[in-house]
Design a protein around this motif. Structure first.
Motif, short mmCIF file in Angstrom:
data_model
loop_
_atom_site.label_atom_id
_atom_site.label_comp_id
_atom_site.label_asym_id
_atom_site.label_seq_id
_atom_site.Cartn_x
_atom_site.Cartn_y
_atom_site.Cartn_z
N THR A 195 0.83 -1.20 0.00
CA THR A 195 0.00 0.00 0.00
C THR A 195 0.87 1.25 0.00
O THR A 195 0.60 2.21 -0.75
CB THR A 195 -0.93 0.00 1.23
OG1 THR A 195 -1.73 -1.18 1.21
CG2 THR A 195 -1.83 1.22 1.24
N ALA A 196 1.91 1.28 0.81
CA ALA A 196 2.81 2.43 0.87
C ALA A 196 3.50 2.67 -0.46
O ALA A 196 3.60 3.81 -0.94
CB ALA A 196 3.84 2.23 1.99
N ILE A 197 3.98 1.60 -1.09
CA ILE A 197 4.65 1.73 -2.39
C ILE A 197 3.67 2.25 -3.44
O ILE A 197 4.01 3.14 -4.24
CB ILE A 197 5.24 0.38 -2.83
CG1 ILE A 197 6.38 -0.03 -1.90
CG2 ILE A 197 5.73 0.44 -4.28
CD1 ILE A 197 6.86 -1.45 -2.10
N LEU A 198 2.45 1.73 -3.46
CA LEU A 198 1.47 2.14 -4.45
C LEU A 198 1.13 3.62 -4.30
O LEU A 198 1.08 4.36 -5.30
CB LEU A 198 0.20 1.29 -4.31
CG LEU A 198 -0.80 1.37 -5.46
CD1 LEU A 198 -0.18 0.81 -6.74
CD2 LEU A 198 -2.06 0.60 -5.13
N ILE A 199 0.91 4.08 -3.08
CA ILE A 199 0.59 5.48 -2.85
C ILE A 199 1.74 6.38 -3.31
O ILE A 199 1.54 7.40 -3.98
CB ILE A 199 0.27 5.73 -1.37
CG1 ILE A 199 -1.03 5.03 -0.98
CG2 ILE A 199 0.16 7.23 -1.08
CD1 ILE A 199 -1.34 5.07 0.50
N TYR A 200 2.97 5.99 -2.98
CA TYR A 200 4.14 6.78 -3.38
C TYR A 200 4.23 6.89 -4.91
O TYR A 200 4.46 7.99 -5.45
CB TYR A 200 5.40 6.15 -2.81
CG TYR A 200 6.67 6.78 -3.34
CD1 TYR A 200 7.10 8.01 -2.86
CD2 TYR A 200 7.42 6.14 -4.33
CE1 TYR A 200 8.26 8.60 -3.36
CE2 TYR A 200 8.57 6.72 -4.83
CZ TYR A 200 9.00 7.96 -4.34
OH TYR A 200 10.13 8.53 -4.85
N MET A 201 4.08 5.78 -5.61
CA MET A 201 4.22 5.80 -7.07
C MET A 201 3.10 6.58 -7.75
O MET A 201 3.33 7.28 -8.74
CB MET A 201 4.28 4.37 -7.60
CG MET A 201 5.52 3.59 -7.17
SD MET A 201 7.07 4.40 -7.67
CE MET A 201 6.94 4.30 -9.46
N ILE A 202 1.90 6.46 -7.23
CA ILE A 202 0.78 7.21 -7.82
C ILE A 202 1.00 8.71 -7.65
O ILE A 202 0.81 9.50 -8.57
CB ILE A 202 -0.57 6.78 -7.19
CG1 ILE A 202 -0.89 5.34 -7.56
CG2 ILE A 202 -1.70 7.69 -7.65
CD1 ILE A 202 -2.07 4.78 -6.80
#
Length: 496
Positions: A195-202
């Motif tokens: 979840t943290a990685i996805l939010i950062y990339m978005i």
């Protein structure tokens, strides 16, 4: 997004998902039977299944609104005017708070239902809330990842990273570096890194614009969005409730061991549906655009190709499992023997679902999405009581039979609706040829006498079925896409 792009992303996503399922197979087949008891494994499955349902409840219908209307916002507004993410984020925060609060209020009743035959449940009740929080956030952010062109990243995080972290948790517990308490705490937070990685990339690629002033698009579409969100939300919840009710019924009526063993059978069934999962994520933008442009030819093409290609993939994958049923039974501990026949029935239900293609996506993204709610409601109204009755009388086999019956009714209703309402009839002689020819090959290979070594037998049996099935598909030109792919590689490998 063109169909070529969809095919490329579908192939890449399928490879990622298969890699994830490969890691999942390592967890399920090699590590889990040796490290966890059936009761401990059943506890993790019950938490996972309950979280799937409740995490979707927490979204409060925001995900279908994003899928349907975000293209309109991007088309008619500048990036600094798009307010949909801020609005849906508010709804999601309210929904998550409500779910977590209700879990605490209803804890005594829930513990009575699931804890009477399962003493492990009460001490680890808290892990359910953490799992829901992180998984729900991932589900919400995943839609924005798709529209930011990060479909493959989202699939990698959900299908591969999640399972790799599960592997790490199992190894830590197996090597006695953490206790079972520590294992469950880690398992509860297993969606947090993804979840943290996805939010950062978005955010890095500006896929989540946050603007808090109500836009003209919101004012114009607000009632349509509320209506769509409400209906599709109820549709999704009723559908998920049916999908997870078998595991939850087995856990409450019998014990976590039964639920854990049945979950292994479900896993093999899920492998068969991998191609649909990758195709769904890649097809949403194109289907939305075709409906907007009223391009019925394009919709029929997507529908027809999805039916035949998913059936080919499902028959191939399901066949590899079915011809090795006796090897599966020999490999697993004796406690898992009861799953073999339910597993075969579950694969048939997956064929029914795959063979009717992307009918769900076509209806959900059309102006007749209310029918999606009605058909899914019928699916759940029939399926959940049917599961309860058959599970009470026949256990795991009852769950598998209920799945086949409900899946047949559900997809039959949708097939007739798309045919009668829009003239979208996707089937040709090729669909029947794949189904009948694949079934004949499965039966022929299954009844070949078994080798004493299950691994040698499994390899030889799988190679034989795979070669015959691929030959049948290519020889009779049963899939245009696979035929074109074969011709492309044949020309490169063996130029004339």
């Amino acid at each position: 997004m063109s169909q070529t792009t969809i095919q490329r992303q579908s192939i890449l996503s399928t490879l990622v998902i298969f890699a994830g399922f490969g890691v999942g197979a390592l967890n399920l087949i090699v590590l889990q039977p040796k490290i966890l008891s059936t009761e401990q494994w059943g506890l993790t499955r019950v938490i996972t299944e309950a979280a799937v349902l409740l995490a979707n409840v927490a979204t409060l219908g925001t995900t279908p609104v994003i899928a349907k209307f975000f293209p309109f916002y991007k088309r008619h507004l500048r990036p600094n005017e798009i307010d949909l993410p801020a609005i849906t984020m508010g709804f999601f925060a309210i929904g998550m708070a409500m779910v977590l609060l209700l879990l605490q209020i209803l804890k005594p009743q829930i513990v009575v239902i699931f804890g009477k035959n399962n003493p492990l449940f009460s001490p680890y009740y808290f892990t359910l809330s953490l799992f829901i929080l992180f998984q729900g956030t991932f589900l919400y952010m995943e839609l924005y990842a798709w529209f930011a062109g990060k479909t493959i990243l989202a699939n990698t995080l959900k299908e591969l990273v999640f399972r790799l972290l599960t592997t790490a948790c199992l190894l830590l517990f197996g090597w006695q570096l953490v206790s079972f308490d520590g294992f469950m705490q880690l398992f509860a937070c297993i969606y947090l890194p993804a979840t943290a990685i996805l939010i950062y990339m978005i955010r890095k690629h500006h896929g989540l614009p946050l603007h808090f002033r109500i836009s003209k698009v919101t004012r114009r579409l607000k009632y349509k969005m509320l209506s769509l969100g409400s209906f599709v939300f109820m549709t999704t919840i009723s559908q998920i409730a049916f999908v997870v009710c078998d595991t939850l019924f087995l856990a409450s009526m019998y014990n976590f061991s039964q639920a854990g063993v049945y979950a292994v059978a479900q896993y093999f069934g899920q492998v068969v549906e991998v191609p649909m999962r990758s195709m769904q994520t890649s097809s949403v933008p194109l289907i939305s655009e075709y409906w907007r442009a009223k391009n019925m030819t394009g919709l029929l093409s997507v529908y027809r190709k999805s039916c035949i290609n998913l059936l080919v993939a499902g028959m191939g994958l399901g066949g590899l499992i079915l011809v090795n049923l006796h090897n599966i039974e020999r490999y697993f501990p004796s406690a898992y023997a009861a799953m073999v026949m339910p597993l075969a029935v579950l694969i048939v239900s997956r064929w029914i679902n795959l063979g009717t293609g992307l009918n769900s996506m076509l209806i959900q993204l059309s102006t007749f999405w209310r029918f999606d709610f009605a058909s899914t409601l019928v699916y759940s109204v029939i399926g959940i009581p049917l599961n309860y009755l058959l599970i009470r009388n026949y256990g795991m086999m009852g769950a598998a039979l209920a799945n086949v019956i409900a899946m047949t009714i559900y997809n039959g209703i949708r097939y007739v609706f798309l045919w009668k309402k829009f003239g979208l009839q996707p089937f040709t002689w090729r669909n029947a040829a794949v189904l009948l020819g694949g079934s004949a090959l499965i039966a022929a290979v299954y009844f070949i006498p078994a080798h004493s070594n299950l691994f040698i037998d499994g390899i030889l049996r799988s190679l034989l079925f795979g070669a015959l099935f691929v030959f049948m598909v290519l020889r009779f030109h049963l899939s245009e896409e696979l035929q074109a792919l074969w011709e492309k590689w044949r020309t490169k490998l063996w130029p004339r």
